[in-house]
Design a protein around this motif. Sequence first.
Motif: not given
Length: 888
Positions: A543-544, A580-582, A607-609, A658-661
């Motif tokens: 779903g990306l 990448t999750t979403w 993604g989550a980095g 970068r984490a969470d970016i």
Amino acid sequence: MLPYKFPLTSGNVTRFFVFFILVLLLASGLMVRSAVNSWLTEKRYAMADIAHAMQKRIDTWRFATWQIYENLSASAAGTPPNSLQETRLRPDVYYLEKNRRKTEALIFGSHDSSTLDMTLRMSNYLDTLWGAENSTWSMYFLNGQDNSLILISTLPLKDMATRYKESAISGIVDTRRAEMLQQANALDERESFSPLRRFTWQNDHYFTVRTTFNQPGHLATVVAFDLPVNDLIPLNMPLENFQLKQDMAGSDSSAAGESDDEAQSTRVDFANPNVEIAASLSSTPLQLVYRVPVMVLVADTLRNLMWPLLTNLALFILSLSGLFMLRQQSLRPSENQSAELDSLRVLNEEIVGSLPVGLLVYDFANNRTIISNKIAEHLLPHLNLQKIVNMSDQHQGVLQATINNEVYEIRHARSVLSPHTQLFMMRDQDRELLVNKKLQKAQQVLDKNHQTRQQLLQNLGQALNRPIGQLTGQLQSLSHAHPADDVDDALEASQALSRLVDDIVLLNRLETHEWAPDAGPFNLQSLLDELVLEALPSLRRKGLSLIISNRLDVDEIRFGDRRALYKILTTLLHYSITNTTWGRISIEVKQAADRPDRLSIDIVDTGAGLTVDELGNSDFPFLGETSQDRFGQASGLAFFLCRQLCKHLGGQVDIIARADIGSRYSVHLHAPQEHTQDQDEKLLEGLTTLIDITVDDVRKIVVHQLEGWGASCITPDERFSGQDHDVLITDDPSRLTPWALMLTDDEAGFSALSENQFKVNFNISSAMQDALLQLIELQLAQDEPEEEMVDGQDAVQLFAPGYFQLFVDTVPEDVKRLYNEASDRDLNSLAQTAHRLKGVFAMLNLTPGNQLCETLEMLIKERDDSNIKNTIGEIDSYVNDLLQQGNQ
């Protein structure tokens, strides 16, 4: 005679620092004292100037007082009383009407016409004196003839007197009358002064000068002036700190003031908690006092000397710190100094004893050994050191000696500080040769292991490629025949395994230098289209959304290794999809302004980095754990392989996470632009498209593609009334109209929504082009249902006005390009030219030419050279027939 040297002892250093600190404190005190004296001197000069200005103003208004009393208070002889008018504001309060309005006059109490005339003359006189003044000036005249009070002022007296009982002017008038009556009753006082006063509503400060004139048989006449002082006081001296009081030493100070200068006429006193600066007014029994709180004086001094004092404080702290450190570390011996020397001696012996060579330091002056280790002590009885020194001077300090059937290399050097001290190093040559042989053998074994590993990986890849390919083919056939989730998962796993085996084989070829770039011209946009088609199933499954922004020309040709670049981009894109999750993944292609031969491709995901272990895989494969999702795990070989490929292509890969970016993968490659012939007519020249796209990034991508093909793009805001468009392009299903394209990012090309509406993936340039051409073909077929035949085919559209000339200008030139590109075997350019010709034939409804171009495109894909040339000849013959018929 030796020069005298200052002994650097603890006492001398302490005395020096103490003396320096005392001088520093003395300098700070003198600086503060000088600043305070400068401040007081400045204030004394200012007070002298203020006192002089006040004395000058008092003398001026003394003269004005005599003028008013002697000349203006007399009766106006011959003045008709009816020519003057007054207005009764309240009982016993009268306002004098006059033309000039610089001053206004009020009369308090009963009076006759002579008083009114006298008031007018005094007001006119004061109009002249106060005409250029901005401060508030007032005069009070207590008439001894009729006991009336005249007030002349620059204030708006009429407006203030209308509210007599409530206004502040009533209090002022009552106060002045009482003061003037008291002045009139004082027989021994002709002139008096009031302290400093303040108008509360104007913040004006003033003092009053009262003068008494005695008349025989009448009450005394008193004239009082309110003299302002705001304009005499400097702005840096607050008015609240000033006082005007009687001078206790009046006569003495006035007598001394005649001989001293202005600064000496002032004095400074300390009255806790204030500092008073007093200045005498020479012709009056007054003195002006300026009071400053001591804390304010201290604060001003510290503020003015802030940076010098801070500098001195820093020097003071540095001096104390330096004194303490020098005494503790350098000058005063530490109690553990002997222990430190012992530890250094032990460490020195340990280092000398662990040397693999013999070390000997010998003092020939005292015939004693200074430093030696076990190897040197073992060889020393067998050596003649003096002979070795003599021989080494002839052989550049190096010679060989045989001791107990063992060969030693002896190196000799002299000490620079002590000429009699010699250094000898003995090295066992036999042992060194043995060590070198072992190292060579170990290196041979290591090289053989590397070759074996490389051969193993190569054979393993070749052995696994065939079964994995067969397994993938069978799974694909099974997936088409019996669609199921298990089969799709197995197919995905087999494809991932196939990619991993290919990566291992490719990396092995890179390490063995068997791989070399296969450079050639390629179209970057077609490569991006293939990249989208390969990644589309993975994007749909998670779903990306994917956005590809190619800032270069759509038809631009670059020179480089297309397969290597495609491998780098697919590897990084698959890693980004797994991580990448979403959200979305964007790919941006651009070139540097100063380096047009370098491509810059950025892949950015939300993604989550990446973790530190994953980034470590770029230096060595499978060094850390990689990210994974429910469909699989990212390859630990990806980053290292991409870096090696970019290195061989003359580029680099930069990874920022970068984490969470999210993460950014930047690929920089050397891919110069191929020079191609400029096209006079573009594929979609003359096509007008209405762009109604809400997403700004998508709109920029689509407009760039359409303008690259020659189409004109307009937006609903830019569209004027009555303007037609050929095709609507939008991403909102609610805005679809006939002859429109619906944009999406999850379509594998384009598909029909209705007869005149298509759904197309805006990331695939070829799909956008084919969808537009098919819409144009459908429009032309609908507009021209009846067509003429040319050699059994329809060709009415060709001979319409304007179309035949366009056909003559573009088509023969493209046919020549077909011949040239076929002879050069430039299949990419040949496919583009055939596709462009197919669009022209479709636009003109020339079905045979359209079919021939489609046949040519199929032959180009199959790389059938002989049939390609035959088909080009058929197209040339068909075009010549059309040209002959049009010329008839």
